[in-house]
Enzyme design. Structure first.
Site: not given
Ligand code: CTP
Length: 227
Positions: A28-29
């Protein structure tokens, strides 16, 4: 386009996506979703109905005109947007969609074995770009460009390749802007190469600037030429 209660609909994507590796791991980020949610709030204040397709975030927003559709992956986000894009007058692509996903999702937790491990990744769907291909002349779409270098050039490329009407540029070089902060510093660029730069502001105020630019463009008698 109107909802059953006769209000125009705005479709917004927000937050990060999570791309599963196995049942307990994902890629993810750092997107907090704050900018997308602030834009939702600003459109609701202006009397629009909002469909907010959101990756996992720690924000709660409720309003009679708001429908929140929680999703995890880019594929889920794209699928959740499908029924709404054609009935939306404005689409805002504020999500930080993961560009790649693991080629294979393991059905059981992966066990460590070798010293080195590599993961094969494949490209995710580009949601803004796919909807750009089917956008009608009576619809507006707005995207974001978060850049570290060649900011304006990269933003303009995205404006055209994704068939957007406006692109909101922010640079990670600007202090207090981007992921996690409550503030942002943006430049809004339109298809006539007009640049509107704003000072560092609270994300709620930034959202109002973006919504004002969208409404101004939407109310223009003739929309800019489409790709
Ligand atoms: N976007 C999207 N779907 C993707 C990737 C991006 O809808 N799979 C949208 C984002 O929500 C944003 C715009 O496209 O509005 C630009 O996203 P960004 O991550 O800056 O650009 P990319 O197209 O992914 O290009 P790059 O990562 O190479 O800069």
């Amino acid at each position: 386009m109107k909802t059953p209660n006769n209000k125009p609909i705005v479709l917004i994507t927000a937050g990060p996506t999570r791309e599963a590796i196995d049942p307990v791991r994902f890629i993810s980020n750092h997107s907090s979703g704050k900018m997308g949610y602030a834009i939702a709030g600003a459109f609701l204040e202006k009397g629009f109905d909002v469909v907010l397709v959101s990756g996992p975030v720690n924000i709660s927003l409720s309003h009679p005109g708001l429908t929140v559709i929680p999703v995890n992956s880019a594929d889920e986000m794209y699928a959740a947007c499908q029924p709404y894009f054609s009935i939306a007058c404005v689409a805002v692509f504020a999500a930080a969609v993961a560009d790649y996903k693991p080629a294979q999702v393991y059905s059981q937790k992966m066990k460590k074995s070798a010293y080195e491990f590599s993961l094969q990744m494949v490209k995710n769907v580009d949601i803004a770009c796919e909807f750009g291909k089917i956008k009608r002349n009576d619809q507006l779409s707005i995207g974001f460009a978060l850049e570290t270098n060649d900011e304006e050039q990269n933003a303009l490329k995205k404006l055209y390749t994704k068939n957007l009407d406006l692109i909101v540029l922010n640079s990670v070089q600007d202090k207090g802007a981007t992921f996690g902060y409550d503030t942002n510093k943006i430049t809004i660029i339109n298809r006539d190469f007009q640049f509107q730069s704003f000072p560092l502001k609270n994300k709620a105020e930034v959202a109002k600037d973006i919504v004002a630019a969208a409404i101004k463009l939407y109310q223009q008698p003739e929309k800019p030429a489409q790709a």
